[in-house]
Design an enzyme around this catalytic site. Structure first.
Site, PDB file in Angstrom:
ATOM      1  N   GLU A   1      35.352 -25.618  18.267  1.00  0.00           N
ATOM      2  CA  GLU A   1      34.631 -25.262  17.010  1.00  0.00           C
ATOM      3  C   GLU A   1      34.224 -23.977  16.819  1.00  0.00           C
ATOM      4  OE1 GLU A   1      32.481 -27.986  15.124  1.00  0.00           O
ATOM      5  OE2 GLU A   1      34.239 -29.674  15.491  1.00  0.00           O
ATOM      6  N   TRP A  60      40.710 -22.442  18.954  1.00  0.00           N
ATOM      7  CA  TRP A  60      40.524 -22.359  19.883  1.00  0.00           C
ATOM      8  C   TRP A  60      42.328 -23.230  20.162  1.00  0.00           C
ATOM      9  CZ3 TRP A  60      39.886 -17.849  20.629  1.00  0.00           C
ATOM     10  CH2 TRP A  60      38.871 -17.125  20.259  1.00  0.00           C
ATOM     11  N   SER A  76      26.780 -35.960  21.849  1.00  0.00           N
ATOM     12  CA  SER A  76      27.884 -36.194  22.496  1.00  0.00           C
ATOM     13  C   SER A  76      28.667 -37.204  22.562  1.00  0.00           C
ATOM     14  CB  SER A  76      28.649 -34.794  23.757  1.00  0.00           C
ATOM     15  OG  SER A  76      27.431 -35.222  24.741  1.00  0.00           O
ATOM     16  N   GLN A 115      47.413  -3.412  41.780  1.00  0.00           N
ATOM     17  CA  GLN A 115      46.842  -1.721  42.428  1.00  0.00           C
ATOM     18  C   GLN A 115      47.469  -1.834  43.521  1.00  0.00           C
ATOM     19  OE1 GLN A 115      43.641   0.256  41.512  1.00  0.00           O
ATOM     20  NE2 GLN A 115      43.611   1.327  43.549  1.00  0.00           N
ATOM     21  N   GLU A 130      38.722 -25.078  29.135  1.00  0.00           N
ATOM     22  CA  GLU A 130      38.820 -25.971  29.919  1.00  0.00           C
ATOM     23  C   GLU A 130      37.135 -26.414  30.593  1.00  0.00           C
ATOM     24  OE1 GLU A 130      40.817 -29.362  30.984  1.00  0.00           O
ATOM     25  OE2 GLU A 130      41.697 -28.711  28.944  1.00  0.00           O
ATOM     26  N   GLY A 131      36.538 -25.264  30.664  1.00  0.00           N
ATOM     27  CA  GLY A 131      34.910 -25.173  31.227  1.00  0.00           C
ATOM     28  C   GLY A 131      35.057 -23.790  31.997  1.00  0.00           C
TER      29      GLY A 131
END
Ligand SMILES: Cc1cc2nc3c(=O)[nH]c(=O)nc-3n(C[C@H](O)[C@H](O)[C@H](O)COP(=O)(O)OP(=O)(O)OC[C@H]3O[C@@H](n4cnc5c(N)ncnc54)[C@H](O)[C@@H]3O)c2cc1C
Length: 408
Positions: A131, A162, A184, A361, A388-389
């Site tokens: 969120e 997202w 949670s 590069q 994903e973290g």
């Protein structure tokens, strides 16, 4: 006893080569076009469905590979083809896993086929957890699910952001708060069936990379879903909430969070995606360094270039080994005592970012243009350290696991 092997078996090699063929012949040639269009590559998803790559069966087969290497191998090959298109192909799988992990057999049988559709009419699914004010800090989620007992319906209100495939999905899996006091542990997941009134797409994001993958806000305005859409069912939820309340009363904050074990098991798959992108960029750079001549010789004859390639390849192989180890641990029910799943995601995603920058590069001016794929791969790679973290959250998880302190 010599059971340990680092070699893929014949069946795995066959699947890998088949996937590589699809990635090389179908995904890679389409990559630049869909990156520019910034649209879901429906025709490519349809091709994947026709050959059997876009289906629950395919993921189930890889998932149940007893060595644990089926999923990482598949992810590496598809993302080697192109990260944006591959995410469009596997994004539905992320939502399907949410149902597989928490749903009843009936829910799995009802909803997963609708997530994929069929080869003539492909569909996608979305997993909506993040969120605007709850990214890394999942516990601060605000989307509410309130039970209307008279009608046996849940009413969802809030804004998700997202969401991969958000708003264009046939089926949305939405995580919402059912008991705000429990953080949670007071969350539950819901199916929002196709065409449910009140669910709409908000802003579609214009992104830096993985632009073929659709990412958008999902607005939930008095979305009513039947009681049967609560994943796992009401009885199980009530029992889980009662246990969480008991534990909270008795200082249960220190109790191990079951969700963390799930994350540890799923993170290596994201690491494998990163390995795929890194390998693709490394191969482009190696080929370029062998053929591009300056000062009368291939640029790879300069140690400054060759050593970069040596480091790139070493990091990619190390990343893959960490991914494989964690995947093997997950499938064999080993305890992640050092957050090995997070380690693999952290190292592989940082490797992808670094290696793709080195590839740019090595290709010099050409690396900086859209004529060559490393420019796109470099943009794509930046996602791996975020979703994903984030890398910081992976470090936090590893550090807390090592220190033996609870992970919220
Ligand atoms: C392309 C894309 C696709 C996505 N797909 C999905 C999806 O399908 N479903 C879904 O639910 N979500 C999805 N996400 C969301 C994604 O998981 C989040 O963006 C991610 O978890 C980070 O949250 P945030 O963006 O709010 O960043 P924040 O949490 O605000 O973090 C901002 C910065 O602060 C750092 N930070 C935060 N807390 C700490 C801390 N305690 N210690 C140290 N550093 C910290 C972070 O590492 C980061 O660098 C997607 C995101 C993107 C960009």
């Amino acid at each position: 006893m010599a059971e340990f092997t680092m070699e893929l078996n014949d069946e795995q090699k066959e699947v890998r080569d088949w996937l590589h063929g699809f990635a090389a012949d179908v995904i890679r040639p389409a990559a630049a076009e869909w990156d520019e269009r910034e649209e879901t590559p429906w025709p490519v998803i349809q091709e994947a469905a026709k050959v059997g790559i876009y289906s629950l069966d395919f993921y189930a087969q890889q998932y149940f590979d007893p060595t644990g290497l089926g999923i990482p191998m598949a992810m590496e090959e598809l993302f080697w083809g192109d990260a944006g298109i591959a995410l469009s192909i596997v994004g539905t799988g992320l939502a399907a896993v949410g149902v597989l992990a928490n749903g009843t057999e009936e829910q799995i049988g009802t909803w997963i086929p609708q997530m994929y559709g069929d080869a003539n009419d492909v569909k996608v699914a979305a997993f909506c957890s993040s969120e605007p004010d709850a990214g890394s800090d999942v516990a601060s989620m605000r989307t509410r699910a309130v039970y209307d007992e008279a009608k046996d319906e849940w009413v969802l209100n809030g804004t998700k952001t997202w969401a991969t495939n958000g708003g264009i999905a046939n089926v949305h899996v939405v995580v919402a708060v059912v008991d705000p006091e429990l953080g949670s542990k007071g969350h539950a997941s819901f199916i929002v069936p196709p065409g449910t009134p009140g669910l709409s797409q908000g802003q579609k994001f214009k992104k830096h990379g993985i632009r073929a993958s659709h990412t958008a806000e999902v607005v939930l305005d008095n979305v009513r879903v039947p009681g049967s859409c609560l994943l796992g069912g009401k009885e199980k939820l009530d029992a889980r909430l009662a246990r969480a309340r008991e534990k909270a009363k008795s200082g249960g904050e220190r109790v191990k969070n079951a969700a963390m074990a799930t994350f540890e098991a799923s993170r290596p798959a994201v690491g494998a995606m990163a390995v795929g992108t890194a390998r693709a960029a490394y191969e482009e750079a190696l080929e370029y360094a062998r053929t591009r001549e300056q000062f009368g010789r291939p640029i790879i004859d300069n140690q400054g270039v060759a050593f970069q390639l040596a480091d790139m390849r070493t990091s990619i192989d190390a990343a893959r080994l960490l991914v494989w180890r964690a995947s093997w641990m997950a499938v064999n029910g080993k305890q992640f005592t050092a957050a090995e799943g997070s380690m693999s995601k952290l190292f592989a995603s940082e490797t992808a970012k670094k290696v793709t920058a080195q590839a740019v590069q090595i290709l010099g001016g050409n690396g900086y243009t859209r004529e060559y794929p490393v420019e796109r791969m470099h943009r794509d790679a930046a996602i791996y350290t975020i979703f994903e973290g984030t890398s910081e959250i992976q470090r936090l998880v590893i550090a807390r696991t090592l220190a033996g302190v609870p992970i919220r």
